[in-house]
Write a protein that holds these residues in place. Sequence first.
Motif, PDB file in Angstrom:
ATOM      1  N   ALA A  23      14.445  28.887  -9.162  1.00 51.11           N
ATOM      2  CA  ALA A  23      13.866  27.550  -9.084  1.00 51.11           C
ATOM      3  C   ALA A  23      14.335  26.729 -10.277  1.00 51.11           C
ATOM      4  N   ALA A  24      14.785  25.531 -10.003  1.00 52.38           N
ATOM      5  CA  ALA A  24      15.303  24.654 -11.045  1.00 52.38           C
ATOM      6  C   ALA A  24      14.377  23.474 -11.263  1.00 52.38           C
ATOM      7  N   SER A  25      14.194  23.119 -12.503  1.00 54.54           N
ATOM      8  CA  SER A  25      13.431  21.918 -12.818  1.00 54.54           C
ATOM      9  C   SER A  25      14.394  20.736 -12.858  1.00 54.54           C
ATOM     10  N   GLY A  26      13.836  19.531 -12.838  1.00 57.89           N
ATOM     11  CA  GLY A  26      14.688  18.356 -12.949  1.00 57.89           C
ATOM     12  C   GLY A  26      15.034  17.755 -11.604  1.00 57.89           C
ATOM     13  N   ARG A  27      15.453  16.508 -11.646  1.00 57.16           N
ATOM     14  CA  ARG A  27      15.711  15.756 -10.431  1.00 57.16           C
ATOM     15  C   ARG A  27      17.147  15.820  -9.965  1.00 57.16           C
ATOM     16  N   THR A  28      18.000  16.479 -10.770  1.00 54.63           N
ATOM     17  CA  THR A  28      19.426  16.418 -10.469  1.00 54.63           C
ATOM     18  C   THR A  28      19.977  17.749  -9.998  1.00 54.63           C
ATOM     19  N   PHE A  29      19.111  18.597  -9.474  1.00 54.83           N
ATOM     20  CA  PHE A  29      19.547  19.917  -9.012  1.00 54.83           C
ATOM     21  C   PHE A  29      20.725  19.800  -8.058  1.00 54.83           C
ATOM     22  N   SER A  30      20.672  18.836  -7.172  1.00 51.99           N
ATOM     23  CA  SER A  30      21.715  18.703  -6.159  1.00 51.99           C
ATOM     24  C   SER A  30      23.075  18.333  -6.749  1.00 51.99           C
ATOM     25  N   SER A  31      23.117  18.035  -8.033  1.00 50.02           N
ATOM     26  CA  SER A  31      24.387  17.710  -8.691  1.00 50.02           C
ATOM     27  C   SER A  31      25.060  18.933  -9.304  1.00 50.02           C
ATOM     28  N   TYR A  32      24.363  20.063  -9.291  1.00 48.23           N
ATOM     29  CA  TYR A  32      24.841  21.249  -9.999  1.00 48.23           C
ATOM     30  C   TYR A  32      25.429  22.277  -9.056  1.00 48.23           C
ATOM     31  N   THR A  33      26.579  22.769  -9.429  1.00 54.57           N
ATOM     32  CA  THR A  33      27.086  24.008  -8.853  1.00 54.57           C
ATOM     33  C   THR A  33      26.211  25.142  -9.377  1.00 54.57           C
ATOM     34  N   MET A  34      25.861  26.065  -8.509  1.00 56.25           N
ATOM     35  CA  MET A  34      24.976  27.164  -8.898  1.00 56.25           C
ATOM     36  C   MET A  34      25.684  28.501  -8.753  1.00 56.25           C
ATOM     37  N   GLY A  35      25.345  29.406  -9.646  1.00 50.04           N
ATOM     38  CA  GLY A  35      25.958  30.723  -9.588  1.00 50.04           C
ATOM     39  C   GLY A  35      24.943  31.815  -9.868  1.00 50.04           C
ATOM     40  N   TRP A  36      25.254  32.995  -9.400  1.00 55.31           N
ATOM     41  CA  TRP A  36      24.505  34.210  -9.737  1.00 55.31           C
ATOM     42  C   TRP A  36      25.455  35.155 -10.463  1.00 55.31           C
ATOM     43  N   PHE A  37      24.927  35.741 -11.522  1.00 54.01           N
ATOM     44  CA  PHE A  37      25.662  36.730 -12.303  1.00 54.01           C
ATOM     45  C   PHE A  37      24.750  37.924 -12.519  1.00 54.01           C
ATOM     46  N   ARG A  38      25.324  39.035 -12.963  1.00 53.21           N
ATOM     47  CA  ARG A  38      24.503  40.201 -13.263  1.00 53.21           C
ATOM     48  C   ARG A  38      25.077  40.927 -14.468  1.00 53.21           C
ATOM     49  N   GLN A  39      24.190  41.655 -15.122  1.00 50.46           N
ATOM     50  CA  GLN A  39      24.607  42.433 -16.278  1.00 50.46           C
ATOM     51  C   GLN A  39      23.879  43.764 -16.275  1.00 50.46           C
ATOM     52  N   ALA A  40      24.650  44.819 -16.186  1.00 49.81           N
ATOM     53  CA  ALA A  40      24.107  46.176 -16.244  1.00 49.81           C
ATOM     54  C   ALA A  40      24.123  46.648 -17.697  1.00 49.81           C
ATOM     55  N   PRO A  41      23.294  47.620 -18.034  1.00 49.19           N
ATOM     56  CA  PRO A  41      23.255  48.113 -19.415  1.00 49.19           C
ATOM     57  C   PRO A  41      24.630  48.575 -19.886  1.00 49.19           C
ATOM     58  N   GLY A  42      25.035  48.097 -21.049  1.00 44.81           N
ATOM     59  CA  GLY A  42      26.309  48.501 -21.631  1.00 44.81           C
ATOM     60  C   GLY A  42      27.519  47.858 -21.017  1.00 44.81           C
ATOM     61  N   LYS A  43      27.301  46.908 -20.110  1.00 45.41           N
ATOM     62  CA  LYS A  43      28.437  46.255 -19.440  1.00 45.41           C
ATOM     63  C   LYS A  43      28.428  44.757 -19.693  1.00 45.41           C
ATOM     64  N   GLU A  44      29.577  44.154 -19.449  1.00 46.39           N
ATOM     65  CA  GLU A  44      29.698  42.701 -19.566  1.00 46.39           C
ATOM     66  C   GLU A  44      28.961  42.029 -18.406  1.00 46.39           C
ATOM     67  N   ARG A  45      28.557  40.792 -18.644  1.00 46.26           N
ATOM     68  CA  ARG A  45      27.984  40.007 -17.556  1.00 46.26           C
ATOM     69  C   ARG A  45      29.097  39.718 -16.548  1.00 46.26           C
ATOM     70  N   GLU A  46      28.786  39.876 -15.271  1.00 47.15           N
ATOM     71  CA  GLU A  46      29.811  39.681 -14.252  1.00 47.15           C
ATOM     72  C   GLU A  46      29.347  38.737 -13.158  1.00 47.15           C
ATOM     73  N   PHE A  47      30.325  38.087 -12.583  1.00 48.69           N
ATOM     74  CA  PHE A  47      30.090  37.139 -11.489  1.00 48.69           C
ATOM     75  C   PHE A  47      29.626  37.865 -10.238  1.00 48.69           C
ATOM     76  N   VAL A  48      28.686  37.246  -9.534  1.00 45.48           N
ATOM     77  CA  VAL A  48      28.218  37.772  -8.247  1.00 45.48           C
ATOM     78  C   VAL A  48      28.549  36.808  -7.108  1.00 45.48           C
ATOM     79  N   ALA A  49      28.134  35.552  -7.262  1.00 42.87           N
ATOM     80  CA  ALA A  49      28.351  34.562  -6.212  1.00 42.87           C
ATOM     81  C   ALA A  49      28.132  33.172  -6.777  1.00 42.87           C
ATOM     82  N   CYS A  50      28.702  32.178  -6.113  1.00 46.30           N
ATOM     83  CA  CYS A  50      28.443  30.794  -6.511  1.00 46.30           C
ATOM     84  C   CYS A  50      28.490  29.899  -5.274  1.00 46.30           C
ATOM     85  N   ILE A  51      27.916  28.716  -5.415  1.00 48.52           N
ATOM     86  CA  ILE A  51      27.808  27.791  -4.283  1.00 48.52           C
ATOM     87  C   ILE A  51      27.977  26.374  -4.785  1.00 48.52           C
TER      88      ILE A  51
END
Length: 122
Positions: A23-51
């Motif tokens: 959930a995003a605050s603010g009135r300009t959510f529709s202006s933002y590209t959104m992404g999901w990332f994940r980070q497992a213990p001991g690993k770098e943060r990695e890309f999952v998906a974006c829209i």
Amino acid sequence: QVQLVESGGGLVQAGGSLRLSCAASGRTFSSYTMGWFRQAPGKEREFVACISVSGDITYYAASGKGRFTISRDNAKNTVYLQMNSLKPEDTAVYYCAARLGVVTRTTSYDHWGQGTQVTVSS
């Protein structure tokens, strides 16, 4: 400025499903590209998906293609990540992120949530 709050994580057995929400605050959510990332213990943060802002362009990491679906509801200021057929290797903290600009698989996003834990047991 946008603030992001993830929810929907938890413990699930292998083969199960979860739907993450951001959930995003603010009135300009529709202006933002959104992404999901994940980070497992001991690993770098990695890309999952974006829209893209209108939802017509989506990219997925190879690890989640065919199992994960990203979507957004601009009227609700929310982006979702539906995760099916979960595997133990999907265990990580999942973060949503927002950026002004085109979709990208890199971590060059301007705003990040605090993350939600997803644990998949075998």
